[in-house]
Design a protein around this motif. Sequence first.
Motif, PDB file in Angstrom:
ATOM      1  N   VAL A 177     -34.729  90.673   1.237  1.00 10.41           N
ATOM      2  CA  VAL A 177     -33.750  91.500   0.815  1.00 10.41           C
ATOM      3  C   VAL A 177     -33.900  91.296  -0.893  1.00 10.41           C
ATOM      4  CG1 VAL A 177     -31.363  92.239   0.203  1.00 10.41           C
ATOM      5  CG2 VAL A 177     -32.257  91.972   2.644  1.00 10.41           C
ATOM      6  N   ASN A 178     -33.939  92.540  -1.581  1.00  8.70           N
ATOM      7  CA  ASN A 178     -33.793  92.236  -2.818  1.00  8.70           C
ATOM      8  C   ASN A 178     -32.615  93.003  -3.619  1.00  8.70           C
ATOM      9  OD1 ASN A 178     -36.493  91.527  -3.451  1.00  8.70           O
ATOM     10  ND2 ASN A 178     -37.245  93.169  -2.623  1.00  8.70           N
ATOM     11  N   SER A 179     -32.152  92.654  -4.793  1.00 10.54           N
ATOM     12  CA  SER A 179     -31.069  93.311  -5.110  1.00 10.54           C
ATOM     13  C   SER A 179     -31.056  93.202  -6.886  1.00 10.54           C
ATOM     14  CB  SER A 179     -29.810  92.209  -4.838  1.00 10.54           C
ATOM     15  OG  SER A 179     -30.117  91.068  -5.472  1.00 10.54           O
ATOM     16  N   LEU A 180     -30.043  94.294  -7.268  1.00 11.43           N
ATOM     17  CA  LEU A 180     -30.240  94.218  -8.852  1.00 11.43           C
ATOM     18  C   LEU A 180     -28.519  94.189  -9.049  1.00 11.43           C
ATOM     19  CD1 LEU A 180     -31.419  94.817 -11.515  1.00 11.43           C
ATOM     20  CD2 LEU A 180     -31.331  97.347 -10.896  1.00 11.43           C
ATOM     21  N   SER A 181     -27.906  93.383  -9.667  1.00 10.93           N
ATOM     22  CA  SER A 181     -26.713  93.134  -9.939  1.00 10.93           C
ATOM     23  C   SER A 181     -26.269  93.652 -11.454  1.00 10.93           C
ATOM     24  CB  SER A 181     -26.142  91.968  -9.606  1.00 10.93           C
ATOM     25  OG  SER A 181     -26.868  90.897 -10.358  1.00 10.93           O
ATOM     26  N   GLY A 182     -24.897  93.714 -11.749  1.00 16.24           N
ATOM     27  CA  GLY A 182     -24.598  93.561 -13.079  1.00 16.24           C
ATOM     28  C   GLY A 182     -24.616  95.383 -13.266  1.00 16.24           C
ATOM     29  N   LEU A 183     -24.306  96.158 -12.400  1.00 10.94           N
ATOM     30  CA  LEU A 183     -24.301  97.715 -12.510  1.00 10.94           C
ATOM     31  C   LEU A 183     -22.853  98.064 -12.359  1.00 10.94           C
ATOM     32  CD1 LEU A 183     -27.421  98.309 -10.483  1.00 10.94           C
ATOM     33  CD2 LEU A 183     -27.248  98.209 -13.022  1.00 10.94           C
ATOM     34  N   ILE A 184     -22.785  99.253 -13.137  1.00 14.35           N
ATOM     35  CA  ILE A 184     -21.487  99.826 -12.921  1.00 14.35           C
ATOM     36  C   ILE A 184     -21.696 101.461 -12.255  1.00 14.35           C
ATOM     37  CG2 ILE A 184     -19.514 100.973 -14.181  1.00 14.35           C
ATOM     38  CD1 ILE A 184     -19.664  97.886 -14.444  1.00 14.35           C
ATOM     39  N   SER A 185     -21.041 101.766 -11.430  1.00 15.60           N
ATOM     40  CA  SER A 185     -20.980 102.971 -10.560  1.00 15.60           C
ATOM     41  C   SER A 185     -20.457 104.048 -11.558  1.00 15.60           C
ATOM     42  CB  SER A 185     -19.973 102.935  -9.365  1.00 15.60           C
ATOM     43  OG  SER A 185     -18.575 102.614  -9.807  1.00 15.60           O
ATOM     44  N   GLY A 186     -21.005 105.174 -11.387  1.00 14.81           N
ATOM     45  CA  GLY A 186     -20.773 106.301 -12.195  1.00 14.81           C
ATOM     46  C   GLY A 186     -19.664 107.386 -11.258  1.00 14.81           C
ATOM     47  N   GLU A 187     -19.708 106.892  -9.951  1.00 12.87           N
ATOM     48  CA  GLU A 187     -18.913 107.813  -9.193  1.00 12.87           C
ATOM     49  C   GLU A 187     -18.511 106.914  -7.964  1.00 12.87           C
ATOM     50  OE1 GLU A 187     -20.983 111.194  -7.614  1.00 12.87           O
ATOM     51  OE2 GLU A 187     -22.988 110.073  -7.703  1.00 12.87           O
ATOM     52  N   VAL A 188     -17.661 107.507  -7.005  1.00 12.82           N
ATOM     53  CA  VAL A 188     -17.512 106.701  -5.718  1.00 12.82           C
ATOM     54  C   VAL A 188     -18.632 106.602  -5.036  1.00 12.82           C
ATOM     55  CG1 VAL A 188     -16.164 106.850  -3.631  1.00 12.82           C
ATOM     56  CG2 VAL A 188     -15.281 107.417  -5.751  1.00 12.82           C
ATOM     57  N   LEU A 189     -18.945 105.358  -4.631  1.00 20.60           N
ATOM     58  CA  LEU A 189     -20.104 105.257  -3.746  1.00 20.60           C
ATOM     59  C   LEU A 189     -19.850 104.498  -2.171  1.00 20.60           C
ATOM     60  CD1 LEU A 189     -22.568 103.659  -6.293  1.00 20.60           C
ATOM     61  CD2 LEU A 189     -22.482 105.933  -5.660  1.00 20.60           C
ATOM     62  N   ALA A 190     -20.270 104.844  -1.114  1.00 18.64           N
ATOM     63  CA  ALA A 190     -20.019 104.181   0.257  1.00 18.64           C
ATOM     64  C   ALA A 190     -21.154 103.271   0.557  1.00 18.64           C
ATOM     65  CB  ALA A 190     -19.753 105.353   0.993  1.00 18.64           C
ATOM     66  N   ALA A 191     -20.800 102.359   1.296  1.00 25.02           N
ATOM     67  CA  ALA A 191     -21.904 101.762   1.995  1.00 25.02           C
ATOM     68  C   ALA A 191     -23.009 102.637   2.644  1.00 25.02           C
ATOM     69  CB  ALA A 191     -21.307 100.405   3.137  1.00 25.02           C
ATOM     70  N   GLY A 192     -24.353 102.219   2.248  1.00 23.95           N
ATOM     71  CA  GLY A 192     -25.273 102.789   2.716  1.00 23.95           C
ATOM     72  C   GLY A 192     -25.749 103.828   2.075  1.00 23.95           C
ATOM     73  N   ASP A 193     -25.321 104.427   0.995  1.00 25.84           N
ATOM     74  CA  ASP A 193     -25.593 105.255   0.065  1.00 25.84           C
ATOM     75  C   ASP A 193     -26.879 104.989  -0.773  1.00 25.84           C
ATOM     76  OD1 ASP A 193     -23.651 106.987   0.913  1.00 25.84           O
ATOM     77  OD2 ASP A 193     -22.454 106.520  -0.943  1.00 25.84           O
ATOM     78  N   ALA A 194     -27.795 105.832  -0.707  1.00 26.28           N
ATOM     79  CA  ALA A 194     -28.876 105.824  -1.685  1.00 26.28           C
ATOM     80  C   ALA A 194     -28.442 106.141  -2.971  1.00 26.28           C
ATOM     81  CB  ALA A 194     -30.082 106.985  -0.869  1.00 26.28           C
ATOM     82  N   CYS A 195     -28.903 105.285  -4.010  1.00 26.58           N
ATOM     83  CA  CYS A 195     -28.438 105.477  -5.335  1.00 26.58           C
ATOM     84  C   CYS A 195     -29.608 105.389  -6.326  1.00 26.58           C
ATOM     85  CB  CYS A 195     -27.643 104.182  -5.660  1.00 26.58           C
ATOM     86  SG  CYS A 195     -26.046 103.990  -4.462  1.00 26.58           S
TER      87      CYS A 195
END
Length: 129
Positions: free
Chosen positions: A18-36
Amino acid sequence: MATITKGGSPMAVQGPQVNSLSGLISGEVLAAGDACYIKSDGKVWLATGTAANAAAKVFGYACQQVNANEAITLFWNLRWRYGAGLTPGTAIYLSATPGALSDVATTGGTAPIGVVVDANVVYVWQARY
């Protein structure tokens, strides 16, 4: 079949790749499993395969629901308990429905971004650019 319906709350089955990228801010409501994707404003938005543009570039997947302007970490190279009645071996593409996955290619989602592992689980990765 087209857009794959999430079965309940998608649950990530994270493993050593598993890879991850943290320190981000959402621009809209996002749900678990959403492609972003990360928009030019630096925020995370729902990816969509409606056109071959920046919004069709999947940078990762939300593992939890967040509201607009909240911290979010994107994950990729992981298995999701995502749907039901899926056909193993089927390629997964970005759907024309924002944030969703599809079992058929779309205008912006022409390259596979995952594969169905079993009737309930998909393995997803980032879009290749």
